[in-house]
Every structure is written in C-alpha cells, then in structure tokens.
Write a protein that holds these residues in place. Structure first.
Motif, PDB file in Angstrom:
ATOM      1  N   LEU B 257       0.838  -1.211   0.000  1.00  0.00           N
ATOM      2  CA  LEU B 257       0.000   0.000   0.000  1.00  0.00           C
ATOM      3  C   LEU B 257       0.867   1.253   0.000  1.00  0.00           C
ATOM      4  N   ALA B 258       1.929   1.221   0.822  1.00  0.00           N
ATOM      5  CA  ALA B 258       2.810   2.389   0.910  1.00  0.00           C
ATOM      6  C   ALA B 258       3.514   2.633  -0.409  1.00  0.00           C
ATOM      7  N   ILE B 259       3.937   1.546  -1.070  1.00  0.00           N
ATOM      8  CA  ILE B 259       4.678   1.734  -2.322  1.00  0.00           C
ATOM      9  C   ILE B 259       3.743   2.259  -3.414  1.00  0.00           C
ATOM     10  N   LEU B 260       2.480   1.910  -3.337  1.00  0.00           N
ATOM     11  CA  LEU B 260       1.524   2.459  -4.309  1.00  0.00           C
ATOM     12  C   LEU B 260       1.375   3.973  -4.106  1.00  0.00           C
ATOM     13  N   THR B 261       1.304   4.379  -2.837  1.00  0.00           N
ATOM     14  CA  THR B 261       1.248   5.815  -2.549  1.00  0.00           C
ATOM     15  C   THR B 261       2.508   6.500  -3.078  1.00  0.00           C
ATOM     16  N   LEU B 291      20.058  20.611   1.615  1.00  0.00           N
ATOM     17  CA  LEU B 291      18.646  20.215   1.637  1.00  0.00           C
ATOM     18  C   LEU B 291      18.344  19.102   0.637  1.00  0.00           C
ATOM     19  N   MET B 292      19.131  19.063  -0.456  1.00  0.00           N
ATOM     20  CA  MET B 292      18.830  18.114  -1.528  1.00  0.00           C
ATOM     21  C   MET B 292      18.744  16.664  -1.032  1.00  0.00           C
ATOM     22  N   PRO B 293      19.800  16.125  -0.364  1.00  0.00           N
ATOM     23  CA  PRO B 293      19.675  14.727   0.094  1.00  0.00           C
ATOM     24  C   PRO B 293      18.605  14.550   1.168  1.00  0.00           C
ATOM     25  N   ILE B 294      18.423  15.587   1.995  1.00  0.00           N
ATOM     26  CA  ILE B 294      17.417  15.473   3.063  1.00  0.00           C
ATOM     27  C   ILE B 294      16.030  15.343   2.453  1.00  0.00           C
ATOM     28  N   GLU B 295      15.758  16.223   1.472  1.00  0.00           N
ATOM     29  CA  GLU B 295      14.445  16.196   0.822  1.00  0.00           C
ATOM     30  C   GLU B 295      14.237  14.886   0.069  1.00  0.00           C
ATOM     31  N   ILE B 301      11.079   8.374   3.200  1.00  0.00           N
ATOM     32  CA  ILE B 301      10.681   8.196   4.605  1.00  0.00           C
ATOM     33  C   ILE B 301       9.168   8.324   4.763  1.00  0.00           C
ATOM     34  N   LYS B 302       8.579   9.210   3.985  1.00  0.00           N
ATOM     35  CA  LYS B 302       7.132   9.417   4.094  1.00  0.00           C
ATOM     36  C   LYS B 302       6.352   8.118   3.885  1.00  0.00           C
ATOM     37  N   PRO B 303       6.503   7.450   2.722  1.00  0.00           N
ATOM     38  CA  PRO B 303       5.762   6.185   2.584  1.00  0.00           C
ATOM     39  C   PRO B 303       6.246   5.114   3.560  1.00  0.00           C
ATOM     40  N   PHE B 304       7.532   5.161   3.949  1.00  0.00           N
ATOM     41  CA  PHE B 304       8.051   4.188   4.903  1.00  0.00           C
ATOM     42  C   PHE B 304       7.314   4.327   6.237  1.00  0.00           C
ATOM     43  N   SER B 305       7.076   5.574   6.628  1.00  0.00           N
ATOM     44  CA  SER B 305       6.341   5.787   7.883  1.00  0.00           C
ATOM     45  C   SER B 305       4.903   5.295   7.763  1.00  0.00           C
ATOM     46  N   LEU B 306       4.329   5.448   6.566  1.00  0.00           N
ATOM     47  CA  LEU B 306       2.978   4.915   6.332  1.00  0.00           C
ATOM     48  C   LEU B 306       2.949   3.417   6.576  1.00  0.00           C
ATOM     49  N   LEU B 365      -2.768  10.943   5.067  1.00  0.00           N
ATOM     50  CA  LEU B 365      -1.363  11.225   4.757  1.00  0.00           C
ATOM     51  C   LEU B 365      -1.075  11.009   3.277  1.00  0.00           C
ATOM     52  N   SER B 366      -1.696   9.981   2.682  1.00  0.00           N
ATOM     53  CA  SER B 366      -1.521   9.782   1.238  1.00  0.00           C
ATOM     54  C   SER B 366      -2.003  11.022   0.493  1.00  0.00           C
ATOM     55  N   ALA B 367      -3.158  11.527   0.901  1.00  0.00           N
ATOM     56  CA  ALA B 367      -3.707  12.733   0.259  1.00  0.00           C
ATOM     57  C   ALA B 367      -2.749  13.913   0.434  1.00  0.00           C
TER      58      ALA B 367
END
Lengths: 166, 380
Positions: B257-261, B291-295, B301-306, B365-367
């Motif tokens: 599900l996270a990877i689809l997001t 900022l580049m690598p962090i972003e 990280i976002k979908p990983f946290s999902l 969060l997906s939204a």
C-alpha cells in the motif's frame, strides 16, 4: 528490523499488489466514477435549483416594484386627467358665460334697434294718420266754406290750434 | 410492463433467497462451531488437570505469534480430541510454488505441518508458516540464529491472508458497484447501504481530498483514496472478528500500500515538486546542497512511515488483545478471568476505533503527499 525482513512474504506482496491494483481499477470504473458522478450531479442540481429560486425571488421583487411604479403612474395620470377635465369644465363654463353675455348684449341691442324702428314706424303711421286727419278736416272745412267765410277761417284757426297743441 | 415487473420481482426474490441462504449457512456453521466447542471443553477437562500454570503460560506465549502469522490453510481453531490427536476446523487453501517450474497442490498435503508434502521429485515441509524444500525425511537444519537454512522456494500460495484480501476485494466490489447502480435506478439518491456509505465517501472527498490536494487536482486521486480507505478499514475490522484473519499486520501488505502511494506521488508530481527537492527556492546556495539529500530521503521516509505505522498499530493491538485474552486461560479464577474479560472488552472497543483511525490516517497522509506533489506555488 531483521524480523520484519524475515517475515516479508513476496507471495503475499505479489497477490496484494495484483488484487489491490485490480480492485482500484475495477472500483474506479464500476463504483467510484458513477457514485461521485451521481453525487456531483445531485449537488449541481441543488445548486442550480437554489440559484433559480433566488432568481425567481428577485424577479418577483422586480415585478412587484414595477407593479407599484405602474400603479403610481396610473394614479398620477388619473390625477392629471382629472385636473385637465376640471380645467376644461371651468373654461367651458367661463366661455359659456362670456357667450351668453355677448348674446344678451346683442339681443338687447337688437331689441333697442327694433324698438327705435317700431317707434319710428309708429311715428310715421301717426304722421300718416295726422295727414289723413288733416285731409279729412280740410275736406270738412272745404265743405263748410260754402256756408261762411268767417266760420271757415274760425274753424281752420281752431283746428290748427288743436293740432299745434297736440 | 408486466413482464418487466415480474422480472424485477423475480430478481429481487432471487436476491433475497441468496441472502437468506447465506445467513442460514452462517448459522449452521456457527452451530457446528458451538457443538465442536462443547466437545473441545469436554476434551480439555481431562487434559487441564495435567497442565501446570507454567505450561499454560508457555502455550499462550507460543500461540500469540502463531496467530499473527500467515498460514497456508484457513483454520478457524483446533483442539485435541479425546484420543489425544489434533483436530483442525477449517479448510485447506491452494499452495503455489515456483521451484524449477510451477508446483500447485492443496495445503491439506502438509497436514498442518505434521507431514511432508511430496510433489513430483520434490519434498516440502512447513515450518513456522513457511515452506522449505527438504529431503525425503523432511529434515530442517537451523543456523546459530535459529533460522532454517533449507532452500525456500518462491511461494505464491493463496494463503489465509491472500484469501482474505480476495474476499474483501470481492465484498467491496459487490458493495460499491451495487451502491453505484442504486444511484442510477433511484434518481441520483443513495439507497440501502449507500445511505450509510455516502457520508463516508463525501467525507473523504470534502475533508481529506479537497483540502489536502486542492480543488483542481483532487479528482485524479479519488479512486485510490477511496479504495485504500475502505480496504484498510474493512480488512482491519475483519481482523477483529473471531475468524482469526489478520492481514494488515503483515509488512508485505502495508509495504504494498505504501509503495503504491509512493509510486502515485512520484509519477504524478509536477515540476514544482522536484524543484523543491533538488533546488529549494528561497534559500542560500550552500543550503540547497544540504537540503537536496534530506528532501530526497524525505520522499522515501514518508511512505516508509505509512508502512510502519499501519503495521505496528495493528500488530500491537492484536498482541495486547491476545495477551489479555490469554490471561483468562492462565489465571483460571473468577477475579483474573472477569478482569481480563472487561479489559479485553474495553480494548476491543479501542481496537474498533483504531481500525477506522488507521484507515483514516493512511488516507489522510496519502492525500497530503499527493497534495505536495501537485501543489503549485503561485506565490514564488
């Protein structure tokens, strides 16, 4: 973390991916599109219905306002007409009075003229009768002359006296 | 008209009969289950006198992780008969292996891990819910960390979880396609279940999708958001039923599900999104490089946290609930039993909330991530 990786089942992932993507696509076609479409349609319908109701209300108000205006205009027109009518009546009365006066004056004038005329005619008649009377007298005198000259003269004098007196 | 009416009447009758038949089947199954329960308790009476408290504790301790695992057959419960043999109530599911060619057989061949399944020349054995290739004797060797070192064939079996996902997918399809049809036949008004589901659908549209993604782009993501919400919610609720299915506590499911997001976010992203990752506007140039690598890491990280959030919440809920339920069997007195019962009840209610809450959070969060991907920065 090690346990998570150990527990990761490729088979389950594979099936979940296929089933879920399939489910999304199927539901999109057979459920979400019709449902959201119907809901949208209904919402639009409500919105337009409300807007048209608002319009109708406004139109009604406009109509009422114009009705009132119309009534006001009509009333003003009526008043103007009444005023005109009264003016005309007054004028007519005034005119009639004037005319009557004129006519009366004329009639009086005519009457006076005819009175003068009649008077003169009467005078003329009188003169004619006096002349005839004179002639009659003269005849009588002439007839009497045959009797006495003195009497004749006396008579003439008397008649003349009489006439002059008259 | 008459024909149409009678047709409608018949289809309606047919539907009602189907529903009635299904209800009847359910009733019969539950009666059979209760009957089996009776047998089970009778059988246990003789055994329980032999078991000590430590043994019971150990049994419960072993049972919990076992319950959390996927399995190759759909077993509702098992018990030990009077003759001392294990009896399983449930049905087998197909096993599909890729091991030098496709191998398909029913999981009944394993006899719940008690025997070795032989397919052609290959032998397979079930160990802790996983299939290993073994020799004819079925020996499994373990390394120092107690991991089996046998060859693991690629396992595409229709396991209990896959079966549940299929079932939920079918259920959702029937539920929502029927709901959609009701709109057509009813002049754009919901009917039946639609009346219950429409407010939820509208909530997702008006309070999740529109504010987070924006009026302009939200329509593209609605199908995914709606499906993911109802899927997680329904499957979480199924996890709370006594059927013993437990899908969302599998990392493979939440990962999927996270990877689809993640895929949706990445492939629908606008230029602005990438610009904010690789060359953040409005900051000094050295900061841009930092900022580049962090972003970039942030996008992963976002979908990983999902994935972890959903997995951990459901797993934790199940472990705590199972532990408290297990305490009833360990304590075996009226105080501990009733206390555990009340606790389990309260926790069950909490888990009902969590089931919906996790679905909401995942969707929300997906939204939010989709919103970031399509956001247009007019103010720059």
């Amino acid at each position: 973390m090690d346990k998570l990786i150990q527990d990761f089942s490729i088979g389950l992932f594979f099936w979940q991916l296929i089933l879920f993507v399939g489910l999304v696509l199927l539901l999109k076609k057979f459920a979400w599109k019709p449902i959201l479409g119907a809901v949208n349609e209904r919402e639009e319908g409500i919105k337009t219905a409300l807007a048209s109701a608002e319009d109708a209300k406004k139109e009604m108000q406009n109509l009422n306002a114009s009705n009132e205006q119309l009534l006001k205009d009509a009333r003003a027109e009526r008043d103007a007409l009444m005023k005109d009518a009264r003016d005309i009546k007054d004028k007519m009365i005034a005119d009639a009075k004037e005319e009557t006066k004129e006519i009366t004056a004329k009639l009086i004038e005519n009457a006076q003229a005819s009175i003068v005329q009649e008077k003169q005619a009467a005078l003329a008649e009188l003169k004619k009768q006096v002349a005839e009377l004179s002639i009659g007298i003269a005849e009588t005198v002439i007839k009497k002359e045959l009797a006495s000259k003195d009497d004749q003269l006396k008579l003439v004098e008397e008649i003349l006296k009489e006439v002059t007196l008259k | 008209m008459q024909r149409f009416l009678s047709h409608y009447y018949w289809s309606d009758m047919h539907r009602k009969i189907t529903i009635k038949a299904l209800t009847l089947v359910f009733l019969l199954v539950s009666i059979a289950t209760f009957a089996n329960d009776d047998k089970k308790s009778k059988g246990k009476e003789t055994h329980q006198t032999e078991k000590t408290k430590e043994q019971r504790e150990k049994e419960v301790e072993e049972y919990i992780p076992h319950h959390l695992l996927d399995s190759h057959d759909f077993s509702l419960f098992s018990y030990t008969s009077d003759e001392g043999e294990h009896v399983y109530i449930g049905f087998p599911l197909p096993v599909i292996l890729w091991d030098d060619g496709l191998k398909v057989f029913m999981s009944s061949k394993f006899h719940h891990g008690e025997t070795i399944a032989q397919v052609g020349d290959s032998h397979y054995k079930l160990d802790h819910g996983k299939i290993y290739k073994t020799d004819t004797a079925g020996t499994i060797t373990y390394d120092a960390d107690h991991h089996a070192t046998n060859v693991k064939p690629l396992d595409f079996s229709i396991t209990k979880n896959v079966f549940t996902v299929m079932f939920v997918a079918l259920l959702m399809f029937l539920l929502f396609s029927r709901m959609a049809k009701a709109y057509n036949n009813n002049g754009s008004m919901p009917k039946g279940m639609g009346r219950l589901l429409e407010p939820i659908v509208l909530y997702i549209r008006d309070d999740i999708a529109k504010p987070n993604i924006g009026e302009k782009h939200y329509k593209r993501y609605m199908s995914y958001l709606l499906t993911v919400f109802f899927f997680i919610w329904i499957i979480n609720l199924f996890g709370l039923t006594p059927l013993g299915v437990n899908v969302t506590n599998n990392i493979a499911i939440t990962f999927c599900l996270a990877i689809l997001t993640y895929i949706l976010t990445t492939f629908t992203a606008k230029k602005d999104y990438w610009k904010h990752i690789f060359w953040m506007p409005g900051v000094p140039v050295p900061m841009k490089f930092i900022l580049m690598p962090i972003e970039l890491l942030g996008t992963i990280i976002k979908p990983f946290s999902l994935m972890i959030r959903l997995y951990a919440n459901i797993t934790a809920g199940h472990i705590v609930l199972m532990s408290i339920l297990g305490m009833i069997f360990i304590a075996q007195n009226w105080l501990g039993g009733s206390l555990s019962f009340v606790l389990a009840m309260v926790l069950g209610i909490l888990e009902l909330l969590v089931a919906a809450l996790q679905a909401y959070i995942f969707t929300m969060l997906s939204a939010l991530y989709f919103g970031a991907a399509v956001e247009e920065h007019d103010h720059h």
